[in-house]
Enzyme design. Structure first.
Site, short mmCIF file in Angstrom:
data_model
loop_
_atom_site.label_atom_id
_atom_site.label_comp_id
_atom_site.label_asym_id
_atom_site.label_seq_id
_atom_site.Cartn_x
_atom_site.Cartn_y
_atom_site.Cartn_z
N ASN A 167 41.09 37.80 36.91
CA ASN A 167 39.71 37.64 37.42
C ASN A 167 38.86 38.89 37.24
O ASN A 167 37.64 38.81 37.13
CB ASN A 167 39.70 37.15 38.88
CG ASN A 167 40.37 38.10 39.84
OD1 ASN A 167 41.13 38.98 39.45
ND2 ASN A 167 40.11 37.93 41.12
N GLY A 243 47.44 39.72 42.71
CA GLY A 243 47.57 38.32 42.33
C GLY A 243 47.83 37.46 43.55
O GLY A 243 47.48 37.84 44.68
N GLU A 265 48.08 43.55 46.37
CA GLU A 265 46.73 43.11 46.72
C GLU A 265 46.73 41.61 46.46
O GLU A 265 46.67 41.16 45.32
CB GLU A 265 45.73 43.88 45.84
CG GLU A 265 44.36 43.97 46.45
CD GLU A 265 43.46 42.89 45.93
OE1 GLU A 265 43.43 41.80 46.57
OE2 GLU A 265 42.82 43.10 44.90
N CYS A 299 39.25 37.71 45.20
CA CYS A 299 40.09 37.63 46.41
C CYS A 299 39.25 37.85 47.66
O CYS A 299 39.68 37.49 48.75
CB CYS A 299 41.17 38.70 46.37
SG CYS A 299 42.25 38.50 44.98
N GLU A 473 43.64 50.48 47.69
CA GLU A 473 43.23 50.95 46.36
C GLU A 473 41.83 51.53 46.47
O GLU A 473 41.06 51.17 47.38
CB GLU A 473 43.25 49.78 45.37
CG GLU A 473 44.65 49.22 45.21
CD GLU A 473 44.77 48.22 44.06
OE1 GLU A 473 43.84 47.43 43.86
OE2 GLU A 473 45.80 48.25 43.37
C1 SIN Z 1 39.85 40.97 43.53
O1 SIN Z 1 39.39 39.85 43.52
O2 SIN Z 1 41.07 41.15 43.56
C2 SIN Z 1 39.00 42.21 43.47
C3 SIN Z 1 37.62 42.00 43.86
C4 SIN Z 1 36.83 43.28 43.97
O3 SIN Z 1 37.28 44.38 43.63
O4 SIN Z 1 35.72 43.19 44.46
#
Ligand code: SIN
Length: 495
Positions: A167, A243, A265, A299, A473
């Protein structure tokens, strides 16, 4: 899809530097080919962009060996020398931003404007961690006895294995590889087989920036075989994964046998709370940003909308109006706001969530069906009167559907928001300052957006609680997962 179509897809890319498109893996400074291939397709058209080398266990093993061999020299370099290479990498990423963005849109489907944004986001992690490289400070602690001195240092953990998702094909790489390289670790990266081209283009630029052979290695192809090596090889000392939650749990369990440091994550199920006293314009803008970024495939995307009774109808109407204006399409063919979903399976899940909600009495305010196009497009959708136990509320939809649920009291909203095993991101819209602190504190989430739908930045820690993950992170905290803390306890002669 035939060879002509592949040529068409390549032509549409219009890269200024066609050599950024690689199909080989990258191990020990060498581009690694095999006769076995897998196809990388454009999800907007179904056309084949590349036939990449299908690497497996043997190549993963070679990559780990290369990273292991490169570690002593890389970790021994002064932090400034590593930082200088990272800064050059960042400069090259920005110089080639348009090519990287076009590659990303082609392999992932996100609108070109978002791909450009992601390239800048990816470069920002490299810059941030280049800066942090020189500030991995230790501490001295007053000794526990008169003749003792205690010094604490932070040392690179060693070989890092990273598995990254489709993604965010660039930023999720630099958010892991940036801190790892900065502190002196070496890396074996397995990008998603759906989007390996961004990763390989980043490796071309890392090599040009002067990264020594073996410090960054990339293998992709046979994901289970590669994953097995990366999670079980004792030379890998740190494993980091972004993931799905089920896959993350399975990989973490495998890492236990060799007691690797693990960062995860994983999935979210973000609640988006709109209180009666919210600024309606901000709440609608926040909902669009949070829910529809990357076509709902992040996510941290808002997954469930809890809207207080007094503002419910106005919010629903305004959101539906704004969502109906989002432009769907192939990002390489003109300005768009929404790309395709990554594949038909993803679209099937979105359709199943919508059907489930409608069965239980939800109303379509806009969208609600697949959209035309060769790819897995789905209309940006707003549903009102969604049941509290609908699939839309229980599972991560990962698509462009906002399902609205009405609530009456603050307590009720917080209870609904926390009723999940996920704990990545949550959003609150209110103008009441006391409520900001009360609700912000009560939400069991790693990140809470308050009157904003965009919370991601290289300067803030990103990560979840409960089953959404381990570790953080980005930010100063993003370094911690890549260093071991060492205590030096010295005995000194009395004066
Ligand atoms: C993710 O969807 O894992 C990361 C999204 C983001 O860094 O904003």
């Amino acid at each position: 899809m035939n060879a002509v179509a592949q040529a068409d897809e390549r032509q549409r890319l219009a890269l200024r530097r066609p050599d950024l498109l690689r199909e080989a893996g990258f191990v020990d400074g060498t581009w690694l080919e095999t006769s076995e291939r897998f196809e990388v397709s454009n999800p907007a058209t179904g056309g084949v962009l590349a036939r990449a080398a299908r690497l497996g266990a043997a190549e993963a093993d070679a990559a780990v060996a290369a990273a292991h061999a490169a570690f002593p020299a890389w970790s021994a370099q002064p932090a400034k020398a590593r930082a200088d290479i990272l800064k050059d990498w960042r400069r090259l990423i920005l110089e080639h931003a348009e090519d990287l963005a076009r590659l990303m849109t082609a392999e992932q489907g996100k609108p070109l404007s978002e791909a450009r944004g992601e390239v800048a986001y990816a470069a920002a992690f490299v810059e941030w961690f280049a800066e942090e490289a020189r500030r991995v400070y230790g501490v001295t602690i007053p000794g526990h006895l008169a003749d003792k001195r205690i010094v604490v240092t932070h040392e690179p953990v060693g070989v890092v294995a990273a598995i990254t998702p489709w993604n965010f094909p660039a930023a999720m790489i630099t958010r892991k590889v940036g801190p790892a390289l900065a502190v002196g670790c070496t890396v074996v990266l397995k990008p998603s087989e759906l989007t390996p081209l961004s990763a390989l283009a980043l490796a071309v630029l890392a090599e040009e920036a002067g990264l020594p052979a073996g410090v960054l290695n990339i293998v992709m192809g046979d994901a289970p075989a590669i994953g097995e090596v990366l999670t079980t090889d004792p030379r890998v000392r740190k494993f980091t994964f972004t993931g799905s939650t089920p896959v993350g749990k399975m990989l973490a369990a495998r890492c236990a046998a060799t007691v690797k440091r693990v960062s995860l994550e994983l999935g979210g199920n973000a609640p988006f709370l709109v209180f009666d006293d919210a600024d309606l314009d901000k709440a609608v803008a926040g909902a669009i940003a949070s829910k529809f970024r990357n076509t709902g495939q992040t996510c941290v995307c808002a997954n469930r909308f809890y809207v207080q009774a007094g503002i419910y109808d106005a919010f629903a109407a305004r959101l539906a109006e704004a969502v109906a204006e989002l432009r769907i399409g192939d990002g390489l063919e003109g300005p768009t706001d929404q790309g395709p979903l990554i594949d038909d399976r993803a679209r099937g899940k979105v359709a199943a969530h919508v059907a489930d909600a409608l069965r239980d009495g939800a109303r379509v305010l806009t969208g609600g069906a697949p959209a035309e196009g060769a790819g897995a497009f789905y209309q940006p959708t707003v549903l009102a009167d969604v049941a509290r136990d609908a699939l839309l509320c229980r599972e991560e939809t990962f698509g462009p559907v906002a399902g609205l649920v009405r609530f009456e009291t603050e307590q009720e909203a917080v209870a609904l928001a926390n009723a999940t095993s996920a704990g990545l991101a949550a959003y609150v819209f209110t103008r009441d300052n006391s409520r900001v602190w009360r609700v912000g504190g009560a939400l069991q989430y790693g990140m809470v957006g308050i009157n904003t739908g965009l919370i991601s930045t290289e300067v803030a820690p990103f990560g979840g609680v409960k089953e959404s993950g381990l570790g953080r992170e980005g930010s100063l905290f993003g370094v911690r997962d890549y260093v071991d803390t060492k205590t030096l306890c010295l005995e000194v002669e009395p004066v």
